[in-house]
Design an enzyme around this catalytic site. Structure first.
Site, short mmCIF file in Angstrom:
data_model
loop_
_atom_site.label_atom_id
_atom_site.label_comp_id
_atom_site.label_asym_id
_atom_site.label_seq_id
_atom_site.Cartn_x
_atom_site.Cartn_y
_atom_site.Cartn_z
N HIS A 6 -39.62 6.92 -2.23
CA HIS A 6 -39.62 6.80 -3.69
C HIS A 6 -38.22 6.65 -4.27
CE1 HIS A 6 -38.97 11.25 -3.52
NE2 HIS A 6 -38.28 11.01 -4.62
N HIS B 171 -34.39 9.00 2.69
CA HIS B 171 -33.70 8.79 1.42
C HIS B 171 -32.24 8.38 1.59
CE1 HIS B 171 -37.21 10.24 -0.40
NE2 HIS B 171 -36.91 11.49 -0.57
#
Length: 505
Positions: A181, A243
């Site tokens: 995300h 990430h």
């Protein structure tokens, strides 16, 4: 050019009653509906273990959206009412055939479908195998079937390779959308534009002009109620191979020959494959870890990590990690990348700091200028307050030649109305239109795990507990020592947020 609406599609969400669906997916879909990027031909089929009918799931989402908006009609508006009618639900066991037979009946053979696995990782392989066994992933006559998979994708190199092999034995790589995300953040997506559309930036983007790069993703919150998950995972597994490595790849990639998804993913994978794989001895000196102690944090007395519910009292799991890595390419030869991430720290701050080489001082030989001029820095703020800042030196007013650092700041919220987005809007939109640019590929996933595997191996054998650090601090002292022995310092957490009047909490 305005984005075109998505084609007709049914989004099948496994784990539809979970926190991810309520907190992130549904608000993102509502935002897409408001922007008319999805229309009346988007249908949502929720799958969950809890018994219930269509109205059961709609009611669950109603209650959450009421809570989210504080009772005001800021979330539950006309877009929600339109979407609400197109939400259905069916319950069943993800490991049994019955639920997949029901999905097949509801979809039929000619409907486009995106299967979203918002479930624990232990279900990923099983669900994909069941979907394939029931021909639900078959594509023909212009019909697409795609599978979106949340992180964590594996727990080490071997498990990531095994999961990739298991999934790709059933469906093609073109059907797999591995989510991160962070890549939905506007600033992250703008990294390529900032680099490749600005010659003054790209021409300096190499080891001749850049001294080092820092990539940070820190949180104020502690582990909280996620003790069972976190104690089996830790900061490195939770954040670094996904990430932080995705941010690193976008910073360090070579210019792609086009903005086609595969061209971009090829260049990102090259960077990850170029990350230096350390020997065990090298890993000991290039990575450190810590765990927070008990103490006050934002007015609340926080228990020590090892005293948290569902955490082993003799746990050796880290809540903070810092690494020094190298990407062994011509562009980045000798440039260290310092990565850090942790919980219960002084600020919620995700940023990339590009520190340029110091200027030569010959021209200042006869002046009063301090011989330690601060280097130029480009600070890219990913969250919570997206923006960029260029730190430069200027002459202060007066008759003497003195310098002072100043910042040229840009905040997205000052220039654009970006609204309240979750970061999932662009990811869901791209899933529906079939653009894999922002999604991870199998080889990139495995390359990331390969780079952190030496740290996992040495820490698994290390009898010592991670170094302690106070809640609300910048992290453990060992992280400072890691970077200071190279004559460098960490960028202060939240400094750009404070400058913009934010508290970073």
């Amino acid at each position: 050019m305005d984005a075109a609406p998505t084609p007709p599609v049914t989004l099948v969400i496994f784990g539809a009653t979970g926190d991810l669906t309520r907190r992130l997916l549904m608000p993102a879909i509502i935002n897409l509906t408001r922007e008319r990027l999805v229309g009346e031909d988007l249908h949502i089929l929720g799958i969950g273990i809890e018994p219930g009918d269509d109205e059961f799931l709609r009611g669950r989402l109603d209650a959450f959206l009421d809570h989210l908006s504080g009772g005001e009609q800021t979330v539950k508006d006309a877009a929600w009412e339109s979407l609400r009618r197109r939400i259905s639900y069916t319950s069943g066991d993800f490991t049994k055939d019955d639920i997949f037979l029901e999905i097949g009946k509801r979809l039929g053979p000619h409907a486009n479908a995106a299967f979203y696995l918002a479930v624990p990782p232990s279900f990923f392989g099983t669900i994909v195998e069941k979907l394939a066994a029931h021909r639900l992933t078959d594509e023909s006559d212009g019909v697409f079937r795609r599978v979106a998979i949340e992180k964590p994708f594996g727990t080490d190199l071997a498990s990531a390779q095994a999961l990739n092999a298991r999934i790709l034995a059933q469906i093609d790589e073109s059907q797999v959308y591995r989510l991160d995300h962070f890549l939905g953040k506007e600033t992250v997506q703008n990294l390529m534009t900032a680099r490749f559309a600005n010659m003054m930036i790209e021409s300096l983007w190499n080891s001749r002009y850049i001294d080092h790069v820092q990539i940070t993703a820190t949180e104020v919150v502690d582990v909280g109620s996620r003790g069972k998950f976190y104690d089996a995972t830790g900061a490195l597994r939770d954040m670094v191979p996904n990430h932080l490595f995705q941010l690193l790849a976008m910073i360090a990639m070579e210019p792609p020959n086009s903005f086609d998804a595969e061209a971009i993913r090829n260049e990102k994978s090259k960077v990850l494959k170029a990350l230096r794989i350390y020997t065990p001895e090298e890993a000991k000196t290039h990575g450190v870890r810590g765990a927070y102690t008990a103490g006050p944090l934002n007015g609340v007395e926080l228990p020590a990590y090892r005293d948290t519910k569902d955490v082993s009292p003799d746990s050796r799991t880290e809540t903070y990690v810092a690494l020094k890595l190298y990407a062994d390419t011509w562009r980045w030869a000798g440039v260290p990348f310092y990565l850090r991430t942790g919980k219960a720290l002084t600020a919620r701050d995700t940023e990339i700091v590009i520190t340029f080489q110091p200027v030569p001082f010959a021209q200042f030989r006869e002046t009063e200028v301090n011989r330690r001029l601060p280097p130029n820095r480009l600070v890219i703020q990913v969250q919570p307050d997206e923006g960029m800042s260029m730190e430069i030196s200027i002459k202060t007013p007066g008759f003497s030649v003195d310098t002072t650092p100043v910042s040229l700041d840009f905040r997205y919220a000052d220039k654009f109305d970006i609204g309240k987005t979750t970061g999932y809007e662009s990811l869901l939109y791209d899933l529906f239109i079939g653009d894999q640019t922002l999604f991870q590929r199998a080889d990139g996933i495995e390359a990331g795990w390969a780079a952190v595997q030496p740290f996992l191996d040495i820490w698994a054998k290390d009898p010592n507990t991670p170094e302690a650090y106070r809640p609300g601090s910048m992290g453990p002292d060992c992280a400072d020592r890691l970077i200071e022995r190279d004559g460098r310092q960490w960028h202060e957490l939240g400094v750009l947020l404070h400058r913009n009047g934010k508290d970073g909490k």
